[in-house]
Structure formats: structure tokens, C-alpha cells
Design a protein around this motif. Structure first.
Motif, PDB file in Angstrom:
ATOM      1  N   THR A 106       0.796  -1.235   0.000  1.00  8.99           N
ATOM      2  CA  THR A 106       0.000   0.000   0.000  1.00  8.99           C
ATOM      3  C   THR A 106       0.826   1.282   0.000  1.00  8.99           C
ATOM      4  O   THR A 106       0.261   2.356  -0.138  1.00  8.99           O
ATOM      5  N   ALA A 154      -7.142  -2.705  -4.813  1.00  3.80           N
ATOM      6  CA  ALA A 154      -7.624  -1.444  -4.267  1.00  3.80           C
ATOM      7  C   ALA A 154      -7.197  -1.353  -2.814  1.00  3.80           C
ATOM      8  O   ALA A 154      -6.921  -2.368  -2.165  1.00  3.80           O
ATOM      9  N   PHE A 156      -8.650   0.675   0.675  1.00  2.00           N
ATOM     10  CA  PHE A 156      -9.758   1.498   1.136  1.00  2.00           C
ATOM     11  C   PHE A 156      -9.857   1.467   2.656  1.00  2.00           C
ATOM     12  O   PHE A 156      -9.411   0.532   3.302  1.00  2.00           O
ATOM     13  N   ARG A 157     -10.444   2.530   3.196  1.00  2.00           N
ATOM     14  CA  ARG A 157     -10.645   2.665   4.633  1.00  2.00           C
ATOM     15  C   ARG A 157     -12.129   2.529   4.934  1.00  2.00           C
ATOM     16  O   ARG A 157     -12.965   3.068   4.222  1.00  2.00           O
ATOM     17  N   ALA A 186     -18.398  -0.272   2.021  1.00  2.00           N
ATOM     18  CA  ALA A 186     -17.600   0.316   0.941  1.00  2.00           C
ATOM     19  C   ALA A 186     -17.875  -0.366  -0.400  1.00  2.00           C
ATOM     20  O   ALA A 186     -16.959  -0.562  -1.204  1.00  2.00           O
ATOM     21  N   ARG A 188     -18.443  -3.343  -0.990  1.00  2.15           N
ATOM     22  CA  ARG A 188     -17.740  -4.618  -1.056  1.00  2.15           C
ATOM     23  C   ARG A 188     -18.299  -5.569  -0.015  1.00  2.15           C
ATOM     24  O   ARG A 188     -18.909  -5.132   0.976  1.00  2.15           O
TER      25      ARG A 188
END
Length: 241
Positions: A106, A154, A156-157, A186, A188
């Protein structure tokens, strides 16, 4: 607004999480415990942060690239197998590996992470990994994103407020017949080992809200196609919680 800081530089809301991590037993986290022999030592980073709006509780997750042979397309914590330079699996190795892998996947600056606990090691039958979850506080944020698109799809937070929202909670029915926790966040579906760890951390730290445990989801056709190689290797063993 800035969260109150307590001892050891942790925000007050993280203290119950640390207390839970220090007292929880392996069998309280999963029924899949490390074998007495074998298994590949590995580690993942469960990274807690705080959003710009104040005490929003956040986790950093990645989505594994869909081209990978194992766990393709699944949201997960950054992490991977221990390398020899990481050190002893029974000592500092898991922390070093979790931070190294998070940086490689990341771009995270590990110097901005304060590691405050580790969870007991658990076993993932489908891959043979013995996984230590390393808990960190993102005290100094840094830019993050997929470093290698061939590995990370991806980054993501997810606010913990979304993870604890009963409307986002469900049980996922795995093709093996096993059911385990899942989160719809999100855009997902978070499931498998990652969802199981999140579920238990929320529960034992007192962050969990009551939710409908009878609500059951099934994997989409696309997800089934992506997980087919995992299921072939696993030959019917259930997905870990």
C-alpha cells in the motif's frame, strides 16, 4: 475535534481494543487453530485510524487483485508470509512482516504506525498459513494506494461505525456449507478470515451492536468463480471464520 489521548499515546477509544487483544484466547477467535507441526508463519496488519471528521474509527483494508491464484478479489488486511529477515515467528517476526508487507502493498509509511498488540495466531486451512494479526494505531498518516496492481486491486478505509451498523452485518454461506461473519461495506463484501477477525475484535472490545444473525448471504457468481481455485486446493475444508 481530536480524540483524547491516554497512556502510551493511544486514543481512549482504542484502550478496550488493546485490553481485549491482551486477554482473548485463540479458541475465542476461531475454531481453526495452528497445527502442532507445519503451517507457514505469516502476519497481517489491522490498522486503526481516525478520520478528519473526528473520532471516526477506521480500518485499512486491501482488495487482492483478481488475477492472483489465491484469495483473488477478496478484501483483506495487508500482510503475507514471514521472510527470514523478519525474525523469529515466536518473537518480533510477525510485527516486522506485517509492517513490511503493508508498506510493499500500500505504500504505508511504517514509522507512522504504533503497534499496540497482537492477536493469537490462527490457521487458514485453504492456504496453510499460520496468521498473526498485528494491531496498529495510525498515529501519523501517510498516503496509501495499490503499489503493484497485479497484487493489490484497491486500498480502502472503512469506518468502524459502518462495520458495527447492524444493517451491514450478515452471515455468509460458503460453498463448503460453512457460514461465517460478513460485512457489506464500501460497496464490497468482506468475508472469510478477515471478517472473522473483525467480528471477534468488535465483540470482545465491546464495540459490537446487536444484529440479525439469521440474515444469510451467498457468494455471487463472480466471487464463486474467483474462489474456485481456493476450493479446489482446499478439497472441501470450510472457510475460516
Amino acid at each position: 475535534m481530536t480524540a483524547a489521548i491516554e497512556r502510551d499515546g493511544l486514543p481512549e477509544w482504542l484502550l478496550p481494543v488493546r485490553a481485549a487483544a491482551e486477554s482473548v484466547l485463540p479458541e475465542q477467535l476461531s475454531r481453526f487453530l495452528p497445527p502442532t507441526e507445519g503451517g507457514r508463519p505469516s502476519a497481517v496488519l489491522m490498522l486503526f485510524g481516525e478520520g478528519a471528521a473526528g473520532p471516526d474509527l477506521l480500518l485499512l483494508l486491501i482488495e487482492r487483485a483478481r488475477s492472483l491464484r489465491a484469495h483473488a478479489g477478496q478484501p483483506s488486511f495487508p500482510g503475507g508470509a514471514l521472510d527470514p529477515e523478519d525474525g523469529d515467528p515466536a518473537g518480533p517476526g510477525p510485527v516486522a512482516a506485517a509492517l513490511r508487507e503493508a508498506e510493499e502493498e500500500t505504500g504505508l509509511d511504517p514509522t507512522g504506525v504504533q503497534v499496540f498488540a497482537t492477536l493469537p495466531a490462527l490457521y487458514i486451512p485453504v492456504s496453510g498459513f499460520v496468521v498473526t494479526t498485528v494491531l496498529g494505531w495510525w498515529r501519523r498518516e501517510s498516503p496509501v494506494g495499490p503499489v503493484d496492481p497485479a497484487e493489490t486491486g484497491a486500498v480502502f478505509r472503512v469506518p468502524i461505525a459502518d462495520l458495527t451498523d447492524p444493517a451491514n452485518r450478515a452471515r455468509l454461506r460458503h460453498p463448503s456449507g460453512y457460514t461465517g461473519p460478513a460485512f457489506e461495506v464500501a460497496d464490497r463484501l468482506v468475508w472469510g478470515f478477515t471478517a472473522g477477525v473483525i467480528d471477534r475484535v468488535l465483540h470482545y472490545s465491546g464495540l459490537e451492536q446487536p444484529w440479525d444473525r439469521s440474515r444469510t448471504l451467498a457468494l455471487s457468481e463472480e466471487a464463486l468463480q474467483l474462489t474456485a481455485p481456493d476450493r479446489q486446493r482446499d478439497r472441501g475444508s470450510p472457510a475460516p471464520r
